[in-house]
Design an enzyme around this catalytic site. Structure first.
Site, PDB file in Angstrom:
ATOM      1  N   GLU A 166       0.821  -1.196   0.000  1.00 55.11           N
ATOM      2  CA  GLU A 166       0.000   0.000   0.000  1.00 55.11           C
ATOM      3  C   GLU A 166       0.864   1.259   0.000  1.00 55.11           C
ATOM      4  O   GLU A 166       1.946   1.288   0.578  1.00 55.11           O
ATOM      5  CB  GLU A 166      -0.942  -0.015   1.206  1.00 55.11           C
ATOM      6  CG  GLU A 166      -1.981  -1.104   1.035  1.00 55.11           C
ATOM      7  CD  GLU A 166      -2.907  -1.242   2.229  1.00 55.11           C
ATOM      8  OE1 GLU A 166      -4.082  -1.573   1.999  1.00 55.11           O
ATOM      9  OE2 GLU A 166      -2.482  -1.030   3.358  1.00 55.11           O
ATOM     10  N   CYS A 212       1.208  -2.697  15.673  1.00 52.87           N
ATOM     11  CA  CYS A 212       1.242  -2.364  14.241  1.00 52.87           C
ATOM     12  C   CYS A 212       0.588  -3.464  13.417  1.00 52.87           C
ATOM     13  O   CYS A 212       0.924  -4.643  13.550  1.00 52.87           O
ATOM     14  CB  CYS A 212       2.693  -2.161  13.803  1.00 52.87           C
ATOM     15  SG  CYS A 212       2.878  -1.961  12.024  1.00 52.87           S
TER      16      CYS A 212
HETATM   17  N1  SAH Z   1       9.009   0.132  10.056  1.00 54.44           N
HETATM   18  C1  SAH Z   1       9.256   1.502  10.174  1.00 54.44           C
HETATM   19  C2  SAH Z   1       8.417   2.367   9.250  1.00 54.44           C
HETATM   20  C3  SAH Z   1       6.938   2.052   9.122  1.00 54.44           C
HETATM   21  S1  SAH Z   1       5.831   2.351  10.443  1.00 54.44           S
HETATM   22  C4  SAH Z   1       9.094   1.943  11.590  1.00 54.44           C
HETATM   23  O1  SAH Z   1       8.567   1.197  12.395  1.00 54.44           O
HETATM   24  O2  SAH Z   1       9.515   3.053  11.902  1.00 54.44           O
HETATM   25  C5  SAH Z   1       5.500   4.109  10.459  1.00 54.44           C
HETATM   26  C6  SAH Z   1       5.080   4.615  11.860  1.00 54.44           C
HETATM   27  O3  SAH Z   1       3.730   4.253  12.225  1.00 54.44           O
HETATM   28  C7  SAH Z   1       5.985   4.038  12.939  1.00 54.44           C
HETATM   29  O4  SAH Z   1       6.349   5.020  13.871  1.00 54.44           O
HETATM   30  C8  SAH Z   1       5.065   3.035  13.574  1.00 54.44           C
HETATM   31  O5  SAH Z   1       5.519   2.705  14.847  1.00 54.44           O
HETATM   32  C9  SAH Z   1       3.740   3.736  13.542  1.00 54.44           C
HETATM   33  N2  SAH Z   1       2.607   2.854  13.749  1.00 54.44           N
HETATM   34  C10 SAH Z   1       2.531   1.533  13.492  1.00 54.44           C
HETATM   35  N3  SAH Z   1       1.311   1.062  13.835  1.00 54.44           N
HETATM   36  C11 SAH Z   1       0.599   2.109  14.300  1.00 54.44           C
HETATM   37  C12 SAH Z   1      -0.743   2.255  14.763  1.00 54.44           C
HETATM   38  N4  SAH Z   1      -1.567   1.236  14.793  1.00 54.44           N
HETATM   39  N5  SAH Z   1      -1.143   3.487  15.133  1.00 54.44           N
HETATM   40  C13 SAH Z   1      -0.299   4.527  15.058  1.00 54.44           C
HETATM   41  N6  SAH Z   1       0.965   4.456  14.615  1.00 54.44           N
HETATM   42  C14 SAH Z   1       1.422   3.257  14.241  1.00 54.44           C
HETATM   43 FE1  SF4 Z   2       7.498  -3.264  11.138  1.00 52.66          FE
HETATM   44 FE2  SF4 Z   2       7.273  -2.394  13.637  1.00 52.66          FE
HETATM   45 FE3  SF4 Z   2       7.488  -0.629  11.628  1.00 52.66          FE
HETATM   46 FE4  SF4 Z   2       5.251  -2.081  11.945  1.00 52.66          FE
HETATM   47  S1  SF4 Z   2       6.040  -0.522  13.339  1.00 52.66           S
HETATM   48  S2  SF4 Z   2       6.332  -1.702  10.020  1.00 52.66           S
HETATM   49  S3  SF4 Z   2       6.080  -4.052  12.679  1.00 52.66           S
HETATM   50  S4  SF4 Z   2       9.021  -2.119  12.305  1.00 52.66           S
END
Ligand code: SAH
Ligand code: SF4
Length: 393
Positions: free
Chosen positions: A116, A143
């Site tokens: 996505e 996540c």
């Molecule tokens: N893997 C990388 C980049 C993708 S996630 C990382 O973890 O940084 C992008 C952001 O969204 C990250 O800060 C992640 O922790 C946050 N995130 C993931 N799931 C979430 C959720 N359910 N609600 C709010 N933020 C979330």
């Molecule tokens: Fe992967 Fe964690 Fe980033 Fe979600 S928040 S994309 S599980 S590293």
């Protein structure tokens, strides 16, 4: 790392060749890579660099997808290119438009996988949130992407291709000879905050971002690209040296005990190690502040003490703290903190001298908000029980 630590880089990789007839995809090749490919198919050595520049401009600045349109190249040469190469970007399967203008694309890549991509229009700018992997090997318990079992690294073509298909949809391929400034573009910023951990796919992300930053490529300033990592400590200095973009880090907790549960990679590289690497980052890349992302989870990480501990931890690092109200997804084992709690937390950080914006969830009605991304079609999901177990709940 203990045997139970769910961290692995053991992901599928696919060759960079396009499937069709053994032709090589020119999208995503570095300058050197394209030069080599052209030399190998008969381009004279002394023309090679110039041809790379010309082809890059057609592909990345004008959005051309067929060699016949490359009118500043001789006809025979265009035929020669057509016999050996393709210009291939991911296929857009669906496009959803949110009430707030956010666009979410589901794009299909080789092997039938889907990722996505989200476009977020804002006042005077537009940010594209791109993915670096199908799924994620890490298992952050809040996540949605982390609940997807299957993982594969995206190729540079598939990473930069997300920018290209978004520009197709936005109709943003400038007229020849006109290259608008960053600040007047619909797609003016890129964040690597979609699916996947970009630093577990370092080389491919680097090669794609070099194309994004190159004046003959997508031509965005390195300050308009933000890479978000969960904290892959050994790759942080390399990010500064080899990419030089801005850095965001998914911090989310102020003690190792809580961070181990939320961001399990913390068991391998705990908070102190992560902060050491971050302290070095701005010096190396000469970039601006580091963004600390902090998801607000009710009764888990949102107390006043947490806010105060956070300030202590980040002391000395040029930082801003981005507070992300938790975005819920089906089966999620957490709840979003109340608005009052988030504001109180933000206030403590702000009074300590750090910007502490509360991120407004965008595109919630189309499940495009942070952490909600996960292609419906990737059906191999973990069970609720497994998610809760991995979170140590
Ligand atoms: N893997 C990388 C980049 C993708 S996630 C990382 O973890 O940084 C992008 C952001 O969204 C990250 O800060 C992640 O922790 C946050 N995130 C993931 N799931 C979430 C959720 N359910 N609600 C709010 N933020 C979330
Ligand atoms: Fe992967 Fe964690 Fe980033 Fe979600 S928040 S994309 S599980 S590293």
């Amino acid at each position: 790392m203990t045997a139970s630590t769910p961290i692995t880089q053991d992901v599928l990789t696919i060759p960079r060749k396009a499937p069709e007839g053994g032709k090589v995809n020119l999208v995503g090749l570095t300058r050197d890579g394209m030069r080599d490919a052209l030399l190998a198919t008969g381009t004279p050595e002394k023309q090679a660099n110039m041809r790379v520049g010309q082809i890059w401009q057609w592909i990345y600045q004008k959005g051309v997808r067929d060699f016949a349109s490359m009118t500043n190249l001789a006809k025979d040469y265009r035929t020669q290119l057509d016999e050996n190469f393709v210009i291939e970007v991911p296929e857009v399967v669906t496009r959803q438009l949110s009430e707030d203008g956010t666009r979410k694309y589901l794009v299909r890549i080789a092997g039938g996988h889907e990722v996505e991509v989200v476009y977020i229009p804002e006042e005077g700018r537009g940010t594209l949130c791109i993915s670096s992997q199908v799924g994620c090997t890490l298992t952050c318990s809040f996540c949605h992407t982390g609940t997807q079992k299957l993982v594969r690294n995206l190729t540079p073509a598939e990473i930069i291709g997300q920018v290209m298909v978004a520009r197709d949809d936005l109709g943003e391929w400038p007229e020849p000879g006109r290259n608008p400034k960053n600040e007047t573009r619909l797609l003016s910023n890129i964040v690597l905050m979609g699916m996947g951990e970009p630093l577990y796919n370092f080389e491919n992300v680097r090669d794609a971002m070099k194309i994004a930053m190159d004046p003959e490529g997508i031509s965005l300033s390195r300050r308009r690209i933000t890479l978000s990592t969960s904290g892959v400590v050994p790759e942080i200095a390399r990010t500064a040296e080899e990419i030089g973009c801005l850095l965001a880090v998914s911090f989310h907790a102020t003690t190792d005990e809580v961070r181990n549960k939320l961001v399990p990679i913390n068991k391998r590289w705990p908070i102190a190690d992560l902060l050491d690497a971050l302290r070095e980052y701005p010096k190396v890349s000469n970039s601006e502040r580091i963004t600390f992302e902090y998801v607000m989870l009710k009764d888990v990480n949102d107390s006043d003490e947490d806010a105060r501990r956070l300030i202590e931890l980040i002391k000395g690092i040029p930082a801003k703290v981005n507070l992300i109200p938790f975005n819920e997804w089906p089966g999620a084992p957490y709840e979003r903190s109340s608005n009052n709690r988030i504001r109180a937390f933000a206030d403590i950080i702000y009074k300590a001298g750090y910007a502490s914006p509360i991120r407004t969830p965008r595109g919630e009605d189309i499940m495009a908000a942070c952490g909600q991304l996960k292609s419906e079609t990737e059906r191999a999901l973990k069970s609720r029980k497994q998610i809760a177990q991995e979170a140590g709940l």
